[in-house]
Enzyme design. Sequence first.
Site, short mmCIF file in Angstrom:
data_model
loop_
_atom_site.label_atom_id
_atom_site.label_comp_id
_atom_site.label_asym_id
_atom_site.label_seq_id
_atom_site.Cartn_x
_atom_site.Cartn_y
_atom_site.Cartn_z
N CYS A 1 0.81 -1.22 0.00
CA CYS A 1 0.00 0.00 0.00
C CYS A 1 0.84 1.28 0.00
O CYS A 1 0.34 2.34 -0.34
CB CYS A 1 -0.94 0.00 1.20
SG CYS A 1 -1.93 -1.50 1.34
N HIS B 1 -3.09 6.98 1.67
CA HIS B 1 -3.50 5.68 1.14
C HIS B 1 -4.97 5.47 1.47
O HIS B 1 -5.41 5.65 2.61
CB HIS B 1 -2.65 4.56 1.75
CG HIS B 1 -3.23 3.21 1.53
ND1 HIS B 1 -3.63 2.77 0.29
CD2 HIS B 1 -3.52 2.20 2.39
CE1 HIS B 1 -4.12 1.54 0.40
NE2 HIS B 1 -4.08 1.18 1.66
N ASN C 1 -10.19 -0.09 -1.48
CA ASN C 1 -8.75 -0.10 -1.25
C ASN C 1 -8.07 -0.74 -2.46
O ASN C 1 -8.17 -1.94 -2.68
CB ASN C 1 -8.46 -0.91 0.02
CG ASN C 1 -6.97 -0.96 0.36
OD1 ASN C 1 -6.11 -0.70 -0.47
ND2 ASN C 1 -6.67 -1.32 1.60
#
Length: 315
Positions: free
Chosen positions: A113, A241, A271
């Site tokens: 990530c 993020h 995500n």
Amino acid sequence: MHGSRISALGHYQPARVLTNEDLAGMVDTSDEWIRSRVGIHSRRIAGPDEPVDELAGHAAAKALASAGLTPADVDMVVVATSTAIDRSPNTAARVAARLGIPGPAALDLNVVCAGFTHALATADHAVRAGSSSRALVIGADKMSEVADWTDRTTCVLVGDGAGAAVVEARAPGEEAGIGPVLWGSVPEMGDAVRIEGTPPRFAQEGQSVYRWATTRLPAIARQACERSGLEPADLAAVVLHQANLRIIEPLAAKIGAVNAVVARDVVESGNTSAASIPLAFSKLVERGEITTGDPVLLFGFGGNLSYAGQVVRCP
């Protein structure tokens, strides 16, 4: 040492939209449960014939077009991804082949990530050292391919997509547009977020990640601003993020960026791991929510319990 800047951005998402209602027909969940816990309304899912390098290639082509460049203008391709199935050729080489980029340095980075902000720093360092003049930096992930679609705690989180940036040397007399990176990790907690096994599957210890992100990271993100000589209040935007709205909003508030637009692309994209920051950043620029020269904090965190952030100037 030559400074560098982001001259253009681009993003790409697959056509298929997977809603919370769709997921409620697959696992024991509901739209209310998902919205209240992670803030996600929908996400995009790539088809079986859409590999990671195809997602990356579309985003990169859009960034090049926005910059008014051709593939021949690029001498470096850096792709941040943790979901490429093949080990060789790597994703960067396949993107270069798709776009017809002649002879670039082509490398993949797997920092999950936090991948895009690590890749951006890597390209910035290459330009500063004089070993690259113009790089394509791409974050691309196909999280749907590593999701456990029977686990309601994780499958509701993930989406697919890609975002790209053109990084090039600054013009003479121009201020550098990419600030110093602040990066690191917590290796002893690395198992809190995992993509492992055969076939590989995404899993995490959600509460541990939430506590770490909301308590440990605000001070680190503020230090990234300090390295660029800015106060958080000077920021025009914060692009974290896109993990979970319940992480993004507290973290953004604790950073102290009181005048900044806060990217909340997680709501419609889920995500997307390494794609999440360039995807959200590109959308902010495309919608005109930030303008050329605005200072923007990019801050990636998550897998490996790694983090990396830097202040950049909006292209």
